[in-house]
Design an enzyme around this catalytic site. Structure first.
Site, short mmCIF file in Angstrom:
data_model
loop_
_atom_site.label_atom_id
_atom_site.label_comp_id
_atom_site.label_asym_id
_atom_site.label_seq_id
_atom_site.Cartn_x
_atom_site.Cartn_y
_atom_site.Cartn_z
N LYS A 85 0.94 -1.15 0.12
CA LYS A 85 0.23 0.13 0.03
C LYS A 85 0.65 1.43 -0.38
O LYS A 85 2.18 0.88 0.35
CB LYS A 85 -1.03 -0.37 1.76
CG LYS A 85 -2.36 -0.60 1.42
CD LYS A 85 -3.24 -0.23 0.24
CE LYS A 85 -4.08 -1.91 0.19
NZ LYS A 85 -4.86 -1.78 1.01
N ARG B 211 -3.63 -10.16 4.06
CA ARG B 211 -4.41 -10.51 2.43
C ARG B 211 -2.96 -9.88 1.76
O ARG B 211 -2.34 -8.31 2.31
CB ARG B 211 -4.90 -9.95 2.09
CG ARG B 211 -5.78 -9.11 0.02
CD ARG B 211 -7.08 -9.02 -0.08
NE ARG B 211 -7.71 -8.71 -1.38
CZ ARG B 211 -6.64 -7.33 -2.20
NH1 ARG B 211 -5.55 -6.86 -1.49
NH2 ARG B 211 -7.04 -7.95 -3.69
#
Length: 286
Positions: free
Chosen positions: A227, A261
């Site tokens: 991210k 994840r």
């Protein structure tokens, strides 16, 4: 490290499957069959065989779940039509289900895609809008028995000033939608939605306060992999940031996360194995 993080809970899924959560970290491998996802967009678009091979490699490395997505969720991504989304994901789910007994998740907020994916072999519906964009997705979970991941988002809405309070405000609405549709509590996990309308400071604050979300009483799925806030924190040009992602996985496991994840299984698998060993040692000492 709180010893209660190793307590087990069964997550009920479609097709008579289930998954034990809590005692060991669970890895969910990301498989994007899109042209424009921020990390791996275009890698498997239109090539079912390559996509399935990539999934099988993640399973071999330790992934228990493969999360298949047909629409990028990166900021500014172009939306796709529902028919195109299904055209991308359904052949991959069908082929993967024929070659492996792994658990398959469909990353979608559309009820029609979710239903088709479960019929094709998926076990889990992973909705980045927490059943608030298309509430009928909760009905899909209720009628098929699929596991349902309800994610928090900060996009396209006015948020509260406190990160945790906003999590409760949003996710309590999602949980009401699921309950009204008849989804069993044993089918539900929650995702705080790292990224998704949150800046770097907000994401780090949320990461360090994740344990406050255990008050919901549901298992927590987290997705920090590669991210923007992880990459920007490093202060250098490393695009993948897989080691830094593994560090966030450690922090989040200590604070109660159950499912991770990620794009790269290996670094997260090894880092989480060490955390799990410590958590179990603490549990045994009590």
């Amino acid at each position: 490290m709180p010893a209660e993080n190793v307590r087990s809970r069964v997550w009920n899924l479609a097709h008579g499957r289930s998954l034990e959560l809590g005692s060991q970290s669970v890895l969910m491998g990301i498989l994007n069959v899109t042209p424009d996802s921020f990390s791996d967009g275009g890698a498997y678009r239109g090539d079912v065989s390559r996509a399935v091979d990539a999934a099988l490699r993640m399973i071999e490395e330790g992934a228990a779940i493969i999360d298949v997505g047909g629409e990028s969720t990166r900021p500014g991504a172009e939306p796709v039509e529902a028919e195109e989304e299904r055209r991308r994901v359904l052949p991959v789910i069908e082929a993967l289900a024929s070659r492996s007994d792994c658990l398959i998740s469909i990353d979608t907020y559309r009820s029609e895609t979710a239903r088709a994916a479960v019929q094709t072999g998926a076990h889990i519906v992973n909705d980045v809008w927490g059943a608030q964009r298309d509430p009928a997705i909760a009905e899909v979970a209720a009628t098929t028995g699929a596991g349902l991941c309800l994610m928090h988002t900060g996009r396209e809405r006015v948020r509260g000033s406190d990160a945790i309070a906003d999590q409760f405000q949003f996710l309590e609405t999602s949980l009401r939608i699921a309950a009204d549709a008849g989804v069993s509590t044993a089918q539900i996990v929650l995702d705080p939605g790292f990224g998704f309308g949150k800046d770097a400071a907000e994401n780090i604050n949320l990461m360090m306060r994740l344990d406050e979300l255990k008050a919901f009483g549901y298992p927590l799925l987290v997705g920090t992999s590669r991210k923007r806030f992880v990459r920007s924190t490093l202060g250098h040009g490393e695009a993948d940031a897989d080691v830094a992602t593994a560090a966030t996985s450690v922090l989040l496991r200590e604070r109660g996360a159950a499912i991770f994840r990620v794009h790269r299984i290996g670094p997260n698998r090894d880092a989480l194995a060490m955390v799990d060993a410590g958590l179990h040692a603490m549990a045994m000492a009590k």
